[in-house]
Design a protein around this motif. Structure first.
Motif, PDB file in Angstrom:
ATOM      1  N   UNK A 168     -40.253 -23.712  45.053  1.00 18.36           N
ATOM      2  CA  UNK A 168     -40.346 -24.892  44.190  1.00 18.36           C
ATOM      3  C   UNK A 168     -38.988 -25.601  44.120  1.00 18.36           C
ATOM      4  N   UNK A 169     -39.087 -26.995  44.192  1.00 21.19           N
ATOM      5  CA  UNK A 169     -37.860 -27.787  44.181  1.00 21.19           C
ATOM      6  C   UNK A 169     -37.525 -28.158  42.735  1.00 21.19           C
ATOM      7  N   UNK A 170     -36.416 -27.808  42.244  1.00 26.87           N
ATOM      8  CA  UNK A 170     -36.028 -28.069  40.866  1.00 26.87           C
ATOM      9  C   UNK A 170     -35.515 -29.509  40.722  1.00 26.87           C
ATOM     10  N   UNK A 171     -36.022 -30.188  39.660  1.00 27.94           N
ATOM     11  CA  UNK A 171     -35.584 -31.548  39.380  1.00 27.94           C
ATOM     12  C   UNK A 171     -34.255 -31.520  38.641  1.00 27.94           C
ATOM     13  N   UNK A 172     -33.442 -32.480  38.975  1.00 30.63           N
ATOM     14  CA  UNK A 172     -32.132 -32.553  38.333  1.00 30.63           C
ATOM     15  C   UNK A 172     -32.292 -33.002  36.882  1.00 30.63           C
ATOM     16  N   UNK A 173     -31.488 -32.453  36.003  1.00 34.71           N
ATOM     17  CA  UNK A 173     -31.587 -32.794  34.577  1.00 34.71           C
ATOM     18  C   UNK A 173     -31.337 -34.262  34.307  1.00 34.71           C
ATOM     19  N   UNK A 174     -30.581 -34.916  35.172  1.00 32.52           N
ATOM     20  CA  UNK A 174     -30.277 -36.326  34.959  1.00 32.52           C
ATOM     21  C   UNK A 174     -31.525 -37.189  35.120  1.00 32.52           C
ATOM     22  N   UNK A 175     -32.425 -36.763  35.996  1.00 31.39           N
ATOM     23  CA  UNK A 175     -33.686 -37.481  36.151  1.00 31.39           C
ATOM     24  C   UNK A 175     -34.529 -37.407  34.888  1.00 31.39           C
ATOM     25  N   UNK A 176     -34.579 -36.197  34.284  1.00 31.53           N
ATOM     26  CA  UNK A 176     -35.304 -36.053  33.020  1.00 31.53           C
ATOM     27  C   UNK A 176     -34.666 -36.904  31.924  1.00 31.53           C
ATOM     28  N   UNK A 177     -33.354 -36.975  31.928  1.00 32.46           N
ATOM     29  CA  UNK A 177     -32.664 -37.790  30.926  1.00 32.46           C
ATOM     30  C   UNK A 177     -33.011 -39.271  31.091  1.00 32.46           C
TER      31      UNK A 177
END
Length: 373
Positions: free
Chosen positions: A52-61
């Motif tokens: 699984x590819x983890x999304x960067x926290x900045x994208x969630x922000x």
């Protein structure tokens, strides 16, 4: 000639016989093409799962910021707060969110969420929600951009900077109507006796609410009395001055303090303005003479915060000096509308900031209930 017996008896031309023990790793063929070994499918090989590819926290922000701003805008839309949407704070927040979303597009593992956030920001932003709110408010007639205090001030029954106590002491609407009628009749009688004028009444009296100085309507009204006009023209400058002097005599006799003042000779107006308003800067060649005075019979008009005084206008129109035809066109339009004579003298009274006797009690109660001092 090749004979069959050759192949039967000998092995010339035939494949060699297998070695003792047979061939190594020899393939075994089924006796029939429909043997089970050929018809049974092989079991598929399951692909190995990808990590699984983890999304960067900045994208969630970025997504959270865009969604949060959209939610706030939708709430303000529901409340009809158009001014708040277009306020400095919301525009600044929009710029911050836009910067975060654009930055997320350059972060490898945040691009997908940044693209979603960009879509939300494009659809739900200050511009689109503000326009929708303005259209909604305009259709409902509720857009005013006002605070609760502004709305309270709009309901003020008096007029800003006018003392309510002095309003109650001043002449009422009914008293001023009676006074106008009396003055008008006295002037007409005097001019008829001196110059033989006959008169025609134009229109009826009318009232309209005065503005209260806070964006609303006051309980005080402006009253326009019926206009009386002569059926005879007044041509010479000498006769015009005699007519105005006769009116002055009546006003003084009836208790009006100030004599008529000639607006068409006002030294504070430029010659160009006099020419546009009255046809010339020279009274001898003017199409229109307009004189006025304030109708005040008590010392109340000198009090600070007193209602504006009522006004009286005496206007003479002489089309023999209308070289352009502009004034004649205007007079002909009025004549077609309400029967106003093309030339002659008109008497017009205007009452300002008047309170009807029927509204006196309601006015006192509304002033007492108003938070405005």
């Amino acid at each position: 000639m090749v004979t069959r017996s050759r192949f039967v008896a000998k092995h010339d031309g035939a494949p060699p016989t297998p070695p003792p023990g047979g061939y190594q790793r020899a393939r075994q063929f089924p006796s029939s093409p429909f043997a089970p070994e050929l018809t049974m499918p092989f079991a598929p090989r399951e692909p190995e799962p990808k990590p699984a590819r983890r999304r960067h926290w900045f994208g969630w922000a970025a997504l959270g910021a865009a969604a949060g701003l959209a939610l706030v805008l939708l709430i303000q839309l529901a409340m009809g707060a158009t001014d708040t949407i277009y306020g400095t704070t919301m525009i600044a927040l929009q710029l911050v969110v836009a910067a975060v979303v654009i930055a997320a597009l350059f972060v490898p593992n945040a691009r997908f969420l940044g693209a979603i956030a960009l879509t939300v920001a494009v659809i739900l932003n200050v511009g689109t929600i503000g326009a929708a709110s303005a259209l909604q408010s305009s259709a409902a007639g509720t857009y005013d951009g006002e605070t609760v205090r502004d709305k309270t001030e709009q309901e003020y029954p008096g007029i800003r900077d006018v003392d309510p106590d002095l309003v109650l002491q001043a002449e009422s609407l009914e008293q001023m109507q009676a006074r106008f009628d009396s003055l008008s009749e006295a002037i007409r009688t005097e001019l008829t006796d001196r110059f033989g004028f006959t008169w025609v009444r134009i229109g009826e009296g009318s009232t309209r609410p005065e503005r209260n100085g806070y964006g609303g309507e006051s309980m005080l009204v402006e009253y326009s009395a019926p206009v009386w006009a002569t059926e005879q023209p007044i041509r010479t400058e000498a006769q015009k001055r005699e007519v105005m002097a006769a009116i002055d005599d009546v006003l003084l006799r009836e208790g009006v303090y100030w004599p008529l003042y000639p607006l068409n000779e006002d030294s504070g107006i430029t010659d160009d303005s006099l020419d546009k308003l009255y046809g010339s800067a020279d009274p001898a060649t003017q199409v229109v003479w307009e004189w006025y005075t304030e109708v005040g019979g008590t010392d109340l008009m000198y009090e600070s915060g007193a209602p504006d005084p009522s006004l009286f206008y005496a206007t003479i129109t002489d089309l023999t000096h209308d070289d352009t035809g502009v004034f004649r066109q205007r007079q002909e339009a009025e004549n077609a509308s309400d029967g106003t004579p093309l030339e002659g003298l008109q008497l017009f009274f205007l009452g300002r900031q008047l309170l009807s006797e029927a509204d006196r009690e309601a006015f006192e109660q509304a002033i007492a209930d108003s938070p405005i001092d």
